[in-house]
Design an enzyme around this catalytic site. Structure first.
Site, PDB file in Angstrom:
ATOM      1  N   LYS A  92      62.442  31.819 107.451  1.00  8.79           N
ATOM      2  CA  LYS A  92      63.874  32.151 107.425  1.00  8.79           C
ATOM      3  C   LYS A  92      64.629  31.103 106.602  1.00  8.79           C
ATOM      4  O   LYS A  92      65.533  31.427 105.833  1.00  8.79           O
ATOM      5  CB  LYS A  92      64.427  32.219 108.857  1.00  8.79           C
ATOM      6  CG  LYS A  92      63.927  33.431 109.638  1.00  8.79           C
ATOM      7  CD  LYS A  92      64.293  33.360 111.122  1.00  8.79           C
ATOM      8  CE  LYS A  92      63.613  34.496 111.889  1.00  8.79           C
ATOM      9  NZ  LYS A  92      63.937  34.520 113.327  1.00  8.79           N
ATOM     10  N   GLN A 121      65.768  30.451 117.790  1.00  9.21           N
ATOM     11  CA  GLN A 121      64.498  31.174 117.762  1.00  9.21           C
ATOM     12  C   GLN A 121      63.997  31.393 119.192  1.00  9.21           C
ATOM     13  O   GLN A 121      63.972  30.471 120.007  1.00  9.21           O
ATOM     14  CB  GLN A 121      63.464  30.383 116.936  1.00  9.21           C
ATOM     15  CG  GLN A 121      62.160  31.112 116.691  1.00  9.21           C
ATOM     16  CD  GLN A 121      62.319  32.377 115.845  1.00  9.21           C
ATOM     17  OE1 GLN A 121      63.202  32.470 115.007  1.00  9.21           O
ATOM     18  NE2 GLN A 121      61.462  33.357 116.072  1.00  9.21           N
ATOM     19  N   ASP A 155      71.930  37.017 114.702  1.00  8.56           N
ATOM     20  CA  ASP A 155      70.809  37.774 115.282  1.00  8.56           C
ATOM     21  C   ASP A 155      71.308  39.045 115.984  1.00  8.56           C
ATOM     22  O   ASP A 155      70.513  39.936 116.288  1.00  8.56           O
ATOM     23  CB  ASP A 155      70.084  36.913 116.325  1.00  8.56           C
ATOM     24  CG  ASP A 155      68.723  36.431 115.856  1.00  8.56           C
ATOM     25  OD1 ASP A 155      68.116  37.106 115.011  1.00  8.56           O
ATOM     26  OD2 ASP A 155      68.274  35.385 116.364  1.00  8.56           O
TER      27      ASP A 155
HETATM   28  N1  GUN Z   1      61.705  35.856 118.114  1.00 12.85           N
HETATM   29  C1  GUN Z   1      61.085  36.993 117.698  1.00 12.85           C
HETATM   30  N2  GUN Z   1      61.901  37.711 116.932  1.00 12.85           N
HETATM   31  C2  GUN Z   1      63.070  37.035 116.851  1.00 12.85           C
HETATM   32  C3  GUN Z   1      64.295  37.271 116.177  1.00 12.85           C
HETATM   33  O1  GUN Z   1      64.500  38.295 115.509  1.00 12.85           O
HETATM   34  N3  GUN Z   1      65.246  36.325 116.328  1.00 12.85           N
HETATM   35  C4  GUN Z   1      65.046  35.217 117.070  1.00 12.85           C
HETATM   36  N4  GUN Z   1      66.056  34.358 117.173  1.00 12.85           N
HETATM   37  N5  GUN Z   1      63.932  34.961 117.708  1.00 12.85           N
HETATM   38  C5  GUN Z   1      62.941  35.867 117.588  1.00 12.85           C
END
Ligand code: GUN
Length: 290
Positions: A53, A97, A120
């Site tokens: 990311k 995350q 998110d």
């Molecule tokens: N863990 C698995 N998928 C995601 C996501 O799309 N965002 C975040 N913050 N954590 C995750």
């Protein structure tokens, strides 16, 4: 022959569009958009996701900061950092995350993020806005699926869309979006899940079938109607004689001759999820006004 929906290529186009928008901002001598990412603990998959990311941000000119914390950090320390980022004008987007260590209340952490920085789309305010059809942050995977459909000229309006999976991140928000009276919506939606009796009966009547199950190759030829559009959200690793392979929730080879369009794994929904984080960050920069 099925049309292969090339998520990798579409995501590349979106990244170049975001990069162009960021270039225009920088050329006006304005501050760059910024995304701050919080990673707690040592989970190796989470580590890779966060690194990717952050790399994506750098590639399009978005400033990214990764804060790594040990697994034994207290909930209060996590909340303090989020509060600092909420107050920081240089931080447009905040991403924590998941999963978090068990001693930290995930919902409390998400609720602490300023909803205007919730890239998110996990905050209850974002979920509520999505539910009632107010513009807000849409979680990246459902947003990516809608964008794939849009850019492939597939209009779900009037279709029977069957979403297999009811997670808060994918199944629930995507079902709601597909049902709404809006572009890439207006479908008749059925949500299937582990409690569904006779799954095949539903999936076989789907014009648009979304697999967000989390089980490798669970959807096979007998599950799909001829000419259906199939969106595979799954990412599963399976052992093969030549090492691990990544496969979706759909048995791609067995449905390929039957369907009209399908997303591959890898190279379908996955790259779109990453690209939508960038567009959500750009939207956060503009205060959700664009
Ligand atoms: N863990 C698995 N998928 C995601 C996501 O799309 N965002 C975040 N913050 N954590 C995750």
């Amino acid at each position: 022959m099925a049309h292969i929906i090339d998520g990798k290529a579409i995501a590349r186009t979106i990244r170049s569009e975001v990069a162009e928008q960021v270039r225009l901002i920088v050329n006006r001598n304005q501050r760059k958009p910024g995304l701050n990412l919080l990673l707690v603990g040592e989970d190796s998959a989470s580590n890779i996701y966060v690194r990717n990311k952050s790399k994506d941000c750098e590639q399009v000119g978005i400033a990214s900061v990764v804060q790594r914390l040990p697994a034994d950090v207290t909930e209060e320390q996590v909340l303090d950092i989020i509060e600092q980022w909420n107050a920081d004008k240089n931080v447009d987007g905040i991403l924590v995350q998941l999963p978090l260590p068990r001693h930290i209340d995930e919902h409390r952490v998400i609720r602490t993020i300023d909803p205007l920085k919730d890239v998110d789309g996990f905050h209850p305010i974002s979920a509520g806005n999505l539910m009632i059809g107010i513009d807000g942050f849409i979680p990246c995977t459902p947003a990516g699926v809608l964008e794939l459909l849009k850019r492939s000229n597939i209009d779900p309006s009037g279709m029977h869309a069957v979403v297999v999976g009811r997670s808060n991140i994918v199944g629930k928000p995507l079902s709601m979006l597909l049902a709404q009276k809006r572009p890439q919506g207006n479908a008749t939606v059925t949500i299937c899940h582990t409690g569904t009796k006779d799954l095949i009966e539903y999936t076989r009547s789907a014009d648009l079938l979304v697999a967000a199950i989390g089980r490798a190759q669970a959807i096979t030829r007998e599950h799909v109607k001829e000419g259906a559009v199939v969106i595979d959200v799954g990412i599963n690793r399976i052992p093969t004689p030549s090492g691990d392979a990544m496969v979706g929730d759909v048995d791609y080879a067995s449905v390929f001759d039957v369907v009209s369009a399908i997303t591959p794994v890898p190279g379908g929904v996955g790259p779109m999820t990453r690209a939508m984080l960038l567009t959500n960050t750009l939207r956060a920069y503009h205060g959700l006004q664009k």
